[in-house]
Design a protein around this motif. Sequence first.
Motif, mmCIF file in Angstrom:
data_model
loop_
_atom_site.group_PDB
_atom_site.id
_atom_site.type_symbol
_atom_site.label_atom_id
_atom_site.label_comp_id
_atom_site.label_asym_id
_atom_site.label_seq_id
_atom_site.Cartn_x
_atom_site.Cartn_y
_atom_site.Cartn_z
ATOM 1 N N PRO A 147 0.820 -1.228 0.000
ATOM 2 C CA PRO A 147 0.000 0.000 0.000
ATOM 3 C C PRO A 147 0.851 1.276 0.000
ATOM 4 C CG PRO A 147 -0.876 -1.570 1.584
ATOM 5 C CD PRO A 147 0.449 -2.107 1.102
ATOM 6 N N VAL A 148 2.038 1.217 0.581
ATOM 7 C CA VAL A 148 2.937 2.378 0.548
ATOM 8 C C VAL A 148 3.311 2.676 -0.901
ATOM 9 C CG1 VAL A 148 5.194 3.262 1.256
ATOM 10 C CG2 VAL A 148 3.826 1.910 2.861
ATOM 11 N N PHE A 149 3.660 1.611 -1.642
ATOM 12 C CA PHE A 149 3.965 1.777 -3.069
ATOM 13 C C PHE A 149 2.754 2.353 -3.803
ATOM 14 C CE2 PHE A 149 3.392 0.080 -7.327
ATOM 15 C CZ PHE A 149 4.521 0.564 -7.974
ATOM 16 N N ASP A 150 1.575 1.764 -3.569
ATOM 17 C CA ASP A 150 0.361 2.226 -4.258
ATOM 18 C C ASP A 150 0.107 3.707 -3.989
ATOM 19 O OD1 ASP A 150 -0.092 -0.368 -5.206
ATOM 20 O OD2 ASP A 150 -1.470 -0.867 -3.566
ATOM 21 N N ASN A 151 0.218 4.125 -2.736
ATOM 22 C CA ASN A 151 -0.041 5.535 -2.384
ATOM 23 C C ASN A 151 0.999 6.457 -3.010
ATOM 24 O OD1 ASN A 151 -2.319 4.920 -0.880
ATOM 25 N ND2 ASN A 151 -1.151 4.646 1.011
#
Length: 186
Positions: A84-88
């Motif tokens: 999710p860090v990558f996605d954000n």
Amino acid sequence: MAERKENDFLDDLAEAEAEEFAQDLEELDAEAIELDELRAERDELKDRWMRALADAENARKRGDRARRDAEQYGGTKLARDMLPVFDNMKRAVETITQDQREASAALIEGIELTMRELLNTFKKHGIELISPEVGDRFDPNVHEAMFEAPVPNTKSGDIIQVSAEGFMLYDRLLRPAQVGVSSNPG
């Protein structure tokens, strides 16, 4: 009478020899039986030793495999939590306008560098990006169909939209790429 004594003597001698032969035969039979028992025991011990050796080798191989799996896949939970860090960060970079780039060039460059470093760290630890393109064929092994829609000029099973990239951890699927798929019958 002398002849009788001689016959008795010969009979006694023959009987004594027969008894001695029978005793020798019994001793040989006993030794042969003992030798056969020892051979059977030796063969059983050899078989048990070979099985123990094979068990030890199998245990070593299982231990090596478990160690390799722990090294490669031990960080799976942390890796999943980082996605999710990558996605954000990706969404943040994609929403930057040209005016924002001009006004905050250093900040934007810092975000992009952080994004590249995150991807490099993923790669270093065996995490590979699955980035399908619109028009690629849907592969249920690495893609997750989020929706289907009949889109003109596409074939059934073509990817029509990519919602999120997927990730592999070495040879295991960490997260499937989330895609929209064409259901166009023609």
